[in-house]
Design a protein around this motif. Structure first.
Motif, PDB file in Angstrom:
ATOM      1  N   UNK A 155       1.171  -1.012  -0.149  1.00 22.09           N
ATOM      2  CA  UNK A 155      -0.058   0.281  -0.154  1.00 22.09           C
ATOM      3  C   UNK A 155       0.948   1.816   0.346  1.00 22.09           C
ATOM      4  N   UNK A 156       0.341   2.500  -0.703  1.00 22.81           N
ATOM      5  CA  UNK A 156       1.350   3.299  -0.422  1.00 22.81           C
ATOM      6  C   UNK A 156       1.503   4.407   0.416  1.00 22.81           C
ATOM      7  N   UNK A 157       2.066   4.967   0.997  1.00 27.50           N
ATOM      8  CA  UNK A 157       1.744   6.064   2.364  1.00 27.50           C
ATOM      9  C   UNK A 157       1.056   6.886   2.166  1.00 27.50           C
ATOM     10  N   UNK A 158       0.282   7.127   3.170  1.00 29.25           N
ATOM     11  CA  UNK A 158      -0.047   8.226   2.846  1.00 29.25           C
ATOM     12  C   UNK A 158      -0.071   9.563   2.226  1.00 29.25           C
ATOM     13  N   UNK A 214       5.203  13.398  -4.747  1.00 27.33           N
ATOM     14  CA  UNK A 214       4.870  12.050  -5.587  1.00 27.33           C
ATOM     15  C   UNK A 214       3.523  11.988  -4.605  1.00 27.33           C
ATOM     16  N   UNK A 215       2.091  12.255  -5.955  1.00 23.16           N
ATOM     17  CA  UNK A 215       1.112  11.975  -4.936  1.00 23.16           C
ATOM     18  C   UNK A 215       0.224  11.294  -6.804  1.00 23.16           C
ATOM     19  N   UNK A 216      -0.049  10.127  -6.237  1.00 23.09           N
ATOM     20  CA  UNK A 216      -0.255   9.138  -7.530  1.00 23.09           C
ATOM     21  C   UNK A 216      -2.214   8.719  -6.728  1.00 23.09           C
ATOM     22  N   UNK A 217      -2.811   8.576  -7.945  1.00 22.36           N
ATOM     23  CA  UNK A 217      -4.489   7.950  -7.745  1.00 22.36           C
ATOM     24  C   UNK A 217      -4.368   6.856  -8.992  1.00 22.36           C
ATOM     25  N   UNK A 250      -2.723  -4.260  -8.196  1.00 26.24           N
ATOM     26  CA  UNK A 250      -1.118  -4.598  -9.342  1.00 26.24           C
ATOM     27  C   UNK A 250      -0.476  -3.011  -9.650  1.00 26.24           C
ATOM     28  N   UNK A 251      -1.519  -2.082  -9.626  1.00 25.46           N
ATOM     29  CA  UNK A 251      -0.720  -1.144 -10.706  1.00 25.46           C
ATOM     30  C   UNK A 251       0.063  -0.131  -9.402  1.00 25.46           C
ATOM     31  N   UNK A 252      -1.070  -0.215  -7.470  1.00 23.67           N
ATOM     32  CA  UNK A 252      -0.531   0.018  -6.914  1.00 23.67           C
ATOM     33  C   UNK A 252       0.857  -0.308  -6.116  1.00 23.67           C
ATOM     34  N   UNK A 273       8.657   4.483  -7.029  1.00 22.91           N
ATOM     35  CA  UNK A 273       8.315   6.183  -6.430  1.00 22.91           C
ATOM     36  C   UNK A 273       9.557   7.014  -5.960  1.00 22.91           C
ATOM     37  N   UNK A 274      10.576   5.883  -5.228  1.00 25.41           N
ATOM     38  CA  UNK A 274      11.873   6.550  -4.550  1.00 25.41           C
ATOM     39  C   UNK A 274      12.493   7.402  -6.452  1.00 25.41           C
TER      40      UNK A 274
END
Length: 123
Positions: free
Chosen positions: A1-4, A40-43, A62-64, A71-72
């Protein structure tokens, strides 16, 4: 899971990216993005045309996971990845490859070079 701090969750945030962002497309994946300051913020968006709820949620997971590996090395931006029908049949490696192509074509991805940690390399 992506962090908040790295998640786009609000409807208004998605709408802002759709309205003001640039768009890049691969076969079954589209990326909308707006440069930002900070992080970076992603949806992730998967329409009802792509399978049932189980299939859509699996594709979003799977996309997340694929995005988390980039991300880095991604420049600060707000991103929305939208899947199209057919994306549910792609393997994880194909999704990751398509995502990397989109990030590179948008100028958002720069693979950081690792420093050489071998102490005898200069000898």
């Amino acid at each position: 899971m992506l962090s908040k701090p790295n998640r786009l969750t609000k409807r208004g945030s998605f709408a802002y990216v759709y309205r003001n962002g640039s768009r890049k497309s691969e076969h079954n994946l589209t990326m909308m993005y707006v440069s930002a300051k900070g992080c970076v913020r992603a949806g992730f968006s998967v329409p009802n045309k792509v399978g049932n709820a189980v299939v859509r949620n699996k594709l979003k997971r799977r996309l997340r996971a694929a995005f988390r590996s980039f991300l880095p090395d991604v420049r600060p931006a707000q991103l929305v990845f939208a899947a199209r029908s057919g994306a549910e049949r792609m393997t994880y490696a194909e999704l990751r490859s398509a995502m990397e192509k989109l990030l590179r074509s948008g100028g958002l991805y720069e693979k950081k070079k690792q420093e050489n940690t071998d102490r005898y390399s200069d000898v």
